[in-house]
Design a protein around this motif. Structure first.
Motif, PDB file in Angstrom:
ATOM      1  N   GLU A  64       0.833  -1.206   0.000  1.00  0.00           N
ATOM      2  CA  GLU A  64       0.000   0.000   0.000  1.00  0.00           C
ATOM      3  C   GLU A  64       0.865   1.253   0.000  1.00  0.00           C
ATOM      4  OE1 GLU A  64      -3.918   1.419  -0.265  1.00  0.00           O
ATOM      5  OE2 GLU A  64      -3.236  -0.665  -0.157  1.00  0.00           O
ATOM      6  N   ALA A  65       1.913   1.248   0.815  1.00  0.00           N
ATOM      7  CA  ALA A  65       2.824   2.390   0.867  1.00  0.00           C
ATOM      8  C   ALA A  65       3.520   2.595  -0.483  1.00  0.00           C
ATOM      9  CB  ALA A  65       3.860   2.186   1.975  1.00  0.00           C
ATOM     10  N   SER A  66       3.915   1.497  -1.112  1.00  0.00           N
ATOM     11  CA  SER A  66       4.582   1.582  -2.419  1.00  0.00           C
ATOM     12  C   SER A  66       3.647   2.150  -3.476  1.00  0.00           C
ATOM     13  CB  SER A  66       5.077   0.202  -2.847  1.00  0.00           C
ATOM     14  OG  SER A  66       6.015  -0.311  -1.931  1.00  0.00           O
ATOM     15  N   ASP A  67       2.399   1.702  -3.450  1.00  0.00           N
ATOM     16  CA  ASP A  67       1.413   2.221  -4.413  1.00  0.00           C
ATOM     17  C   ASP A  67       1.222   3.724  -4.235  1.00  0.00           C
ATOM     18  OD1 ASP A  67       1.052  -0.287  -5.466  1.00  0.00           O
ATOM     19  OD2 ASP A  67      -0.861  -0.673  -4.456  1.00  0.00           O
ATOM     20  N   ARG A  68       1.192   4.168  -2.991  1.00  0.00           N
ATOM     21  CA  ARG A  68       1.000   5.599  -2.745  1.00  0.00           C
ATOM     22  C   ARG A  68       2.229   6.390  -3.219  1.00  0.00           C
ATOM     23  NH1 ARG A  68      -2.715   3.138  -1.953  1.00  0.00           N
ATOM     24  NH2 ARG A  68      -2.813   3.723  -4.149  1.00  0.00           N
ATOM     25  N   ALA A  69       3.416   5.822  -3.071  1.00  0.00           N
ATOM     26  CA  ALA A  69       4.625   6.500  -3.551  1.00  0.00           C
ATOM     27  C   ALA A  69       4.579   6.658  -5.068  1.00  0.00           C
ATOM     28  CB  ALA A  69       5.864   5.722  -3.129  1.00  0.00           C
ATOM     29  N   VAL A  70       4.098   5.637  -5.762  1.00  0.00           N
ATOM     30  CA  VAL A  70       3.942   5.717  -7.223  1.00  0.00           C
ATOM     31  C   VAL A  70       2.944   6.822  -7.575  1.00  0.00           C
ATOM     32  CG1 VAL A  70       3.117   4.495  -9.268  1.00  0.00           C
ATOM     33  CG2 VAL A  70       4.580   3.313  -7.614  1.00  0.00           C
ATOM     34  N   ASP A  71       1.860   6.929  -6.806  1.00  0.00           N
ATOM     35  CA  ASP A  71       0.878   7.987  -7.034  1.00  0.00           C
ATOM     36  C   ASP A  71       1.518   9.372  -6.895  1.00  0.00           C
ATOM     37  OD1 ASP A  71      -1.093   6.099  -7.408  1.00  0.00           O
ATOM     38  OD2 ASP A  71      -1.890   6.249  -5.368  1.00  0.00           O
TER      39      ASP A  71
END
Length: 410
Positions: free
Chosen positions: A88-95
């Motif tokens: 989830e944290a990685s996805d938010r960083a991509v965002d």
């Protein structure tokens, strides 16, 4: 920090294309906080102490903006939950990376520029998000400030070149643990750790350090990431209790707060059957929060009594704590503050056991207010992270205002 806060970060929100200063402007700081719990690899429920730390950041920026801390610039906050999940944290960083590129490439993009990131809270999350953000071009790289991620490897600026933190690394914690065990005359221990960067590095560092002391490690046990069953934990504790050699002096726990709670729950169930109860040293991951050592009814778990917790100093920021409690003493204030922190509603319902709409919920009674007053040592460090972020931004914007040519080469 010039490689972290490049000209994009200071120039785009102070000057327009003709180098004419524009004021006031808003900039945005992103925040990655736990907010919710991970249940079956999905975000669910609410983590009141995480929401409190997020609210502390919001409160800090509000105070700074009210006092025009960065002249002509208002600091906005944009928060995302990670739910203790690396993915989830990685996805938010991509965002966030996508949003930065939109800002640069899409002329119709009108949102305030994103200039910095606070969090996420767990070392394993920082490892992944910083890897993603550090890999970007200098012009797109976000300054990332940690307030509770303590893994020693995160100090390697060659790898995590956008990441800084306001809390000491685990190298300090390990030395404190050694001193405490020496004082307690523990010479034969077991270790329980999480299967992530925080737990693995902590266990390895402790093993390396005890090798230079008179302390021996009888066994170490790993807990998988995510929810663990009490049966899993009980089996580990049974192995520790029935260790075939000398009795274990104590157990060092290098886990998340949720796993620490599972350990004291299982140990409490075993305590009445033991002639010598298990002694524990818990790491700073629990943030000195009482909630991990108490039942749903507020009773202290038997196994929690006599346990030790290693932690950075807990600093009470009186003005914020008063603000927090005064907010929760008044439903209408909670309703107002949810406009800028939507998760406050869930926290209020958690404290009040209210399932109706927020406006229909009753005021908290004294017992519920006591629950709302619980502190975490990470709250003050979240405030510190907000101040450090603002200070860095102010330093760069001041330089930019004084000399626009310097801004262009920063």
């Amino acid at each position: 920090m010039s490689n972290v806060l490049p000209k994009r970060c200071v120039q785009c929100f102070l000057y327009n294309d003709s180098d004419e200063q524009i004021s006031p402007r808003e900039i945005t700081v992103a925040a990655l906080f736990q907010i919710q719990n991970a249940v079956n690899n999905k975000c669910d429920g609410i983590s009141p102490l995480s929401v409190k730390s997020l609210e502390a950041v919001k409160w800090t920026f509000r105070k700074l903006n009210e006092n025009n801390y960065i002249p002509g610039v208002s600091i906005g906050l944009e928060a995302y939950p990670t739910c203790e999940m690396v993915e989830e944290a990685s996805d938010r960083a991509v965002d966030l990376i996508y949003k930065i590129r939109q800002d640069k490439q899409d002329s119709s993009f009108t949102e305030p520029p994103l200039v910095s990131l606070i969090g996420p809270g767990y070392s394993s999350e920082v490892q992944k998000t910083s890897n993603l953000l550090s890999s970007q071009r200098a012009d797109d790289r976000l300054l990332q400030i940690g307030f509770s991620s303590t893994a020693a490897s995160l100090s390697n600026t060659n790898i995590y070149n956008n990441f800084f933190r306001v809390v000491a690394s685990d190298a300090v914690q390990i030395e404190v643990m050694i001193s405490l065990m020496t004082e307690l005359k523990w010479n034969y221990i077991a270790i329980i750790y999480d299967d992530d960067i925080y737990g693995i590095e902590g266990k390895d560092a402790l093993m390396t350090r005890v090798a230079k002391s008179s302390i021996c490690v009888a066994a170490s046990f790993v807990l998988p990431i995510g929810a663990v069953s009490l049966i899993q934990v009980r089996d580990i504790l049974q192995k520790i209790i029935t260790n075939g050699e000398s009795p274990i002096s104590g157990v060092v726990v290098l886990t998340s707060g949720a796993h620490a709670n599972a350990i004291v729950t299982a140990a409490s169930a075993l305590k009445d059957t033991l002639s010598d109860p298990i002694s524990f040293i818990f790491s700073e991951a629990i943030g000195l929060s009482d909630s991990y050592f108490t039942t749903n009814t507020g009773a202290v778990f038997k196994a929690s009594k006599g346990a030790y917790v290693v932690s950075p100093p807990q600093i009470r920021v009186d003005e914020f704590e008063d603000y927090w409690l005064n907010t929760f003493r008044n439903v209408s204030r909670v309703v107002e503050e949810t406009k800028t922190n939507i998760w406050l509603e869930n926290v209020y319902k958690e404290y009040s056991s209210c399932s109706s709409s927020l406006s229909m919920c009753s005021e908290l009674n004294s017992e519920q207010i006591e629950k709302a007053s619980q502190m975490s040592s990470w709250t003050s460090y979240a405030i510190k992270a907000a101040y450090v972020t603002a200070k860095v931004l102010k330093t760069f914007t001041t330089t930019c205002v004084q000399d626009n040519k310097e801004c262009a080469v920063t």
